[in-house]
Motif scaffolding. Sequence first.
Motif, PDB file in Angstrom:
ATOM      1  N   THR A 210     -38.828 -35.949  60.607  1.00 45.47           N
ATOM      2  CA  THR A 210     -37.608 -35.905  61.415  1.00 45.47           C
ATOM      3  C   THR A 210     -36.795 -37.187  61.295  1.00 45.47           C
ATOM      4  O   THR A 210     -35.589 -37.141  61.043  1.00 45.47           O
ATOM      5  CB  THR A 210     -37.964 -35.646  62.889  1.00 45.47           C
ATOM      6  OG1 THR A 210     -38.719 -34.443  62.993  1.00 45.47           O
ATOM      7  CG2 THR A 210     -36.699 -35.519  63.715  1.00 45.47           C
ATOM      8  N   VAL A 211     -37.449 -38.331  61.494  1.00 41.44           N
ATOM      9  CA  VAL A 211     -36.720 -39.599  61.474  1.00 41.44           C
ATOM     10  C   VAL A 211     -36.027 -39.848  60.144  1.00 41.44           C
ATOM     11  O   VAL A 211     -34.837 -40.196  60.111  1.00 41.44           O
ATOM     12  CB  VAL A 211     -37.662 -40.758  61.857  1.00 41.44           C
ATOM     13  CG1 VAL A 211     -36.971 -42.100  61.622  1.00 41.44           C
ATOM     14  CG2 VAL A 211     -38.082 -40.636  63.311  1.00 41.44           C
ATOM     15  N   PRO A 212     -36.712 -39.696  58.987  1.00 42.67           N
ATOM     16  CA  PRO A 212     -35.983 -39.890  57.717  1.00 42.67           C
ATOM     17  C   PRO A 212     -34.819 -38.915  57.530  1.00 42.67           C
ATOM     18  O   PRO A 212     -33.799 -39.272  56.941  1.00 42.67           O
ATOM     19  CB  PRO A 212     -37.069 -39.667  56.652  1.00 42.67           C
ATOM     20  CG  PRO A 212     -38.349 -39.974  57.347  1.00 42.67           C
ATOM     21  CD  PRO A 212     -38.158 -39.501  58.746  1.00 42.67           C
ATOM     22  N   ALA A 213     -34.972 -37.682  58.051  1.00 38.28           N
ATOM     23  CA  ALA A 213     -33.916 -36.678  57.871  1.00 38.28           C
ATOM     24  C   ALA A 213     -32.675 -36.995  58.691  1.00 38.28           C
ATOM     25  O   ALA A 213     -31.556 -36.652  58.287  1.00 38.28           O
ATOM     26  CB  ALA A 213     -34.444 -35.296  58.237  1.00 38.28           C
ATOM     27  N   VAL A 214     -32.841 -37.650  59.837  1.00 44.97           N
ATOM     28  CA  VAL A 214     -31.698 -37.939  60.710  1.00 44.97           C
ATOM     29  C   VAL A 214     -31.367 -39.430  60.726  1.00 44.97           C
ATOM     30  O   VAL A 214     -30.654 -39.885  61.617  1.00 44.97           O
ATOM     31  CB  VAL A 214     -31.969 -37.449  62.156  1.00 44.97           C
ATOM     32  CG1 VAL A 214     -32.226 -35.954  62.179  1.00 44.97           C
ATOM     33  CG2 VAL A 214     -33.138 -38.204  62.776  1.00 44.97           C
ATOM     34  N   ARG A 215     -31.862 -40.178  59.740  1.00 41.52           N
ATOM     35  CA  ARG A 215     -31.654 -41.623  59.746  1.00 41.52           C
ATOM     36  C   ARG A 215     -30.176 -41.979  59.682  1.00 41.52           C
ATOM     37  O   ARG A 215     -29.712 -42.898  60.357  1.00 41.52           O
ATOM     38  CB  ARG A 215     -32.382 -42.286  58.583  1.00 41.52           C
ATOM     39  CG  ARG A 215     -32.394 -43.804  58.647  1.00 41.52           C
ATOM     40  CD  ARG A 215     -33.282 -44.368  57.560  1.00 41.52           C
ATOM     41  NE  ARG A 215     -32.813 -43.965  56.254  1.00 41.52           N
ATOM     42  CZ  ARG A 215     -31.836 -44.594  55.595  1.00 41.52           C
ATOM     43  NH1 ARG A 215     -31.251 -45.641  56.148  1.00 41.52           N
ATOM     44  NH2 ARG A 215     -31.455 -44.191  54.414  1.00 41.52           N
ATOM     45  N   SER A 216     -29.397 -41.269  58.870  1.00 41.09           N
ATOM     46  CA  SER A 216     -27.961 -41.556  58.793  1.00 41.09           C
ATOM     47  C   SER A 216     -27.276 -41.290  60.126  1.00 41.09           C
ATOM     48  O   SER A 216     -26.352 -42.013  60.521  1.00 41.09           O
ATOM     49  CB  SER A 216     -27.316 -40.709  57.690  1.00 41.09           C
ATOM     50  OG  SER A 216     -27.498 -39.325  57.952  1.00 41.09           O
ATOM     51  N   THR A 217     -27.741 -40.278  60.843  1.00 40.32           N
ATOM     52  CA  THR A 217     -27.189 -39.998  62.174  1.00 40.32           C
ATOM     53  C   THR A 217     -27.572 -41.092  63.148  1.00 40.32           C
ATOM     54  O   THR A 217     -26.775 -41.479  64.020  1.00 40.32           O
ATOM     55  CB  THR A 217     -27.691 -38.637  62.677  1.00 40.32           C
ATOM     56  OG1 THR A 217     -27.365 -37.629  61.723  1.00 40.32           O
ATOM     57  CG2 THR A 217     -27.056 -38.293  64.015  1.00 40.32           C
ATOM     58  N   MET A 218     -28.779 -41.624  63.031  1.00 42.75           N
ATOM     59  CA  MET A 218     -29.205 -42.723  63.889  1.00 42.75           C
ATOM     60  C   MET A 218     -28.340 -43.962  63.653  1.00 42.75           C
ATOM     61  O   MET A 218     -28.000 -44.683  64.597  1.00 42.75           O
ATOM     62  CB  MET A 218     -30.679 -43.048  63.642  1.00 42.75           C
ATOM     63  CG  MET A 218     -31.632 -41.924  64.024  1.00 42.75           C
ATOM     64  SD  MET A 218     -33.368 -42.270  63.623  1.00 42.75           S
ATOM     65  CE  MET A 218     -33.739 -43.521  64.845  1.00 42.75           C
ATOM     66  N   VAL A 219     -27.972 -44.204  62.397  1.00 41.68           N
ATOM     67  CA  VAL A 219     -27.081 -45.326  62.092  1.00 41.68           C
ATOM     68  C   VAL A 219     -25.714 -45.105  62.723  1.00 41.68           C
ATOM     69  O   VAL A 219     -25.109 -46.027  63.294  1.00 41.68           O
ATOM     70  CB  VAL A 219     -26.947 -45.507  60.565  1.00 41.68           C
ATOM     71  CG1 VAL A 219     -25.895 -46.564  60.234  1.00 41.68           C
ATOM     72  CG2 VAL A 219     -28.287 -45.907  59.967  1.00 41.68           C
ATOM     73  N   LEU A 220     -25.207 -43.868  62.645  1.00 45.77           N
ATOM     74  CA  LEU A 220     -23.923 -43.547  63.268  1.00 45.77           C
ATOM     75  C   LEU A 220     -23.985 -43.764  64.773  1.00 45.77           C
ATOM     76  O   LEU A 220     -23.077 -44.380  65.363  1.00 45.77           O
ATOM     77  CB  LEU A 220     -23.545 -42.101  62.963  1.00 45.77           C
ATOM     78  CG  LEU A 220     -22.316 -41.544  63.692  1.00 45.77           C
ATOM     79  CD1 LEU A 220     -21.064 -42.303  63.268  1.00 45.77           C
ATOM     80  CD2 LEU A 220     -22.161 -40.052  63.428  1.00 45.77           C
ATOM     81  N   VAL A 221     -25.048 -43.301  65.417  1.00 45.85           N
ATOM     82  CA  VAL A 221     -25.198 -43.473  66.863  1.00 45.85           C
ATOM     83  C   VAL A 221     -25.301 -44.951  67.216  1.00 45.85           C
ATOM     84  O   VAL A 221     -24.708 -45.416  68.206  1.00 45.85           O
ATOM     85  CB  VAL A 221     -26.425 -42.695  67.364  1.00 45.85           C
ATOM     86  CG1 VAL A 221     -26.737 -43.047  68.810  1.00 45.85           C
ATOM     87  CG2 VAL A 221     -26.205 -41.200  67.220  1.00 45.85           C
ATOM     88  N   ALA A 222     -26.034 -45.716  66.399  1.00 48.36           N
ATOM     89  CA  ALA A 222     -26.162 -47.152  66.651  1.00 48.36           C
ATOM     90  C   ALA A 222     -24.811 -47.846  66.556  1.00 48.36           C
ATOM     91  O   ALA A 222     -24.480 -48.709  67.385  1.00 48.36           O
ATOM     92  CB  ALA A 222     -27.148 -47.771  65.665  1.00 48.36           C
ATOM     93  N   ALA A 223     -24.007 -47.471  65.564  1.00 39.58           N
ATOM     94  CA  ALA A 223     -22.688 -48.087  65.413  1.00 39.58           C
ATOM     95  C   ALA A 223     -21.771 -47.730  66.576  1.00 39.58           C
ATOM     96  O   ALA A 223     -21.113 -48.599  67.159  1.00 39.58           O
ATOM     97  CB  ALA A 223     -22.072 -47.648  64.087  1.00 39.58           C
ATOM     98  N   LEU A 224     -21.720 -46.454  66.938  1.00 34.36           N
ATOM     99  CA  LEU A 224     -20.843 -46.014  68.027  1.00 34.36           C
ATOM    100  C   LEU A 224     -21.259 -46.620  69.360  1.00 34.36           C
ATOM    101  O   LEU A 224     -20.413 -47.109  70.131  1.00 34.36           O
ATOM    102  CB  LEU A 224     -20.858 -44.488  68.120  1.00 34.36           C
ATOM    103  CG  LEU A 224     -20.242 -43.712  66.951  1.00 34.36           C
ATOM    104  CD1 LEU A 224     -20.428 -42.221  67.150  1.00 34.36           C
ATOM    105  CD2 LEU A 224     -18.771 -44.050  66.781  1.00 34.36           C
ATOM    106  N   SER A 225     -22.560 -46.604  69.637  1.00 40.65           N
ATOM    107  CA  SER A 225     -23.023 -47.133  70.918  1.00 40.65           C
ATOM    108  C   SER A 225     -22.901 -48.651  70.986  1.00 40.65           C
ATOM    109  O   SER A 225     -22.676 -49.203  72.065  1.00 40.65           O
ATOM    110  CB  SER A 225     -24.469 -46.709  71.172  1.00 40.65           C
ATOM    111  OG  SER A 225     -25.324 -47.154  70.131  1.00 40.65           O
ATOM    112  N   SER A 226     -23.015 -49.346  69.847  1.00 41.43           N
ATOM    113  CA  SER A 226     -22.852 -50.803  69.846  1.00 41.43           C
ATOM    114  C   SER A 226     -21.428 -51.188  70.215  1.00 41.43           C
ATOM    115  O   SER A 226     -21.207 -52.080  71.049  1.00 41.43           O
ATOM    116  CB  SER A 226     -23.206 -51.370  68.470  1.00 41.43           C
ATOM    117  OG  SER A 226     -24.556 -51.146  68.153  1.00 41.43           O
ATOM    118  N   VAL A 227     -20.471 -50.519  69.602  1.00 38.25           N
ATOM    119  CA  VAL A 227     -19.068 -50.814  69.897  1.00 38.25           C
ATOM    120  C   VAL A 227     -18.747 -50.476  71.352  1.00 38.25           C
ATOM    121  O   VAL A 227     -18.095 -51.257  72.062  1.00 38.25           O
ATOM    122  CB  VAL A 227     -18.152 -50.039  68.937  1.00 38.25           C
ATOM    123  CG1 VAL A 227     -16.687 -50.193  69.353  1.00 38.25           C
ATOM    124  CG2 VAL A 227     -18.346 -50.527  67.509  1.00 38.25           C
TER     125      VAL A 227
END
Length: 298
Positions: A210-227
């Motif tokens: 699961t984690v490798p499959a959604v890793r790009s989504t996790m990066v997107l969430v990290a970027a959006l939530s950081s800002v």
Amino acid sequence: MAAPTAPARTRRQLPTSPWLFAAPGLLVTGAFVLYPFVSTVVNSFTDRRTLVPGRFVGLANYRELLHDDMFWTGLRNSTLYIAGVVPALVILPLLLALLVHRNIPGITFFRSAFYTPVVASIVVVGLIWVWLLDERGLVNSLLEAVGVGRVGFLSDQWLLLLSAMAVTVWKGLGYYMIIYLAALANVSRELHEAAAVDGAGPVRRFLTVTVPAVRSTMVLVAALSSVAAFKVFSEVYLMAGPSGGPAGEDTTLVMLVQRTGTGLTGRVGYASALSVVVFAVTVALMLLVLRADRREES
């Protein structure tokens, strides 16, 4: 001479036609995004006030920032907000999405319930949590009933900041859950079945499939939530008040911009310099997250 045919007229009109379609959007973007941004950058080099046209002062506003204790307080709180909110908003919505991903009877109700805080007004949400965490609120009444005693959630500097972080996480869970649900829909079920055949348990399948499959989504969430976390305003403002908590120790950078640049004597130039710093830091955060993602991929 014969009149040009219809295809010839169409070819002559093509170069300008896209610009005509794009013109409304470009005008709106220029008027409400580009012009305010350029105006803010220009004002940051002036001593402009609300009712007084400014004069050019160079880097004076930026030099003042370095000696402003409230600026460093706001930068500290905004940075702590990122550290406290982003990991929770990357991991918890993913776990929540896994819980509601399966199509079982009644799951639509839980999806709607988890998403309800997202559509609720932040003002309403903030006031509800203020009433809950007040000295005489429901949470303190329950704590007192079990013998713990009342806790100063809204009067202690660090507890107030943690309480605001909890509100931000609670309100954002449903939004990022929907993003993860879209990503989980593209995860192949065959991979989970193959991992299960190899003897992998639920936790191992989560970490290796699961984690490798959604890793790009996790990066997107990290970027959006950081800002969003670095630019937090409403939660802290509603819970700490305009003063920013005890002695202003819970002030964030965006709160400092609002406090400095508004009112009849607002220092628009200095507030503009603060805004430019906030913009620069948010861009840097985005670049750091993307660079870390690319480095991990390579």
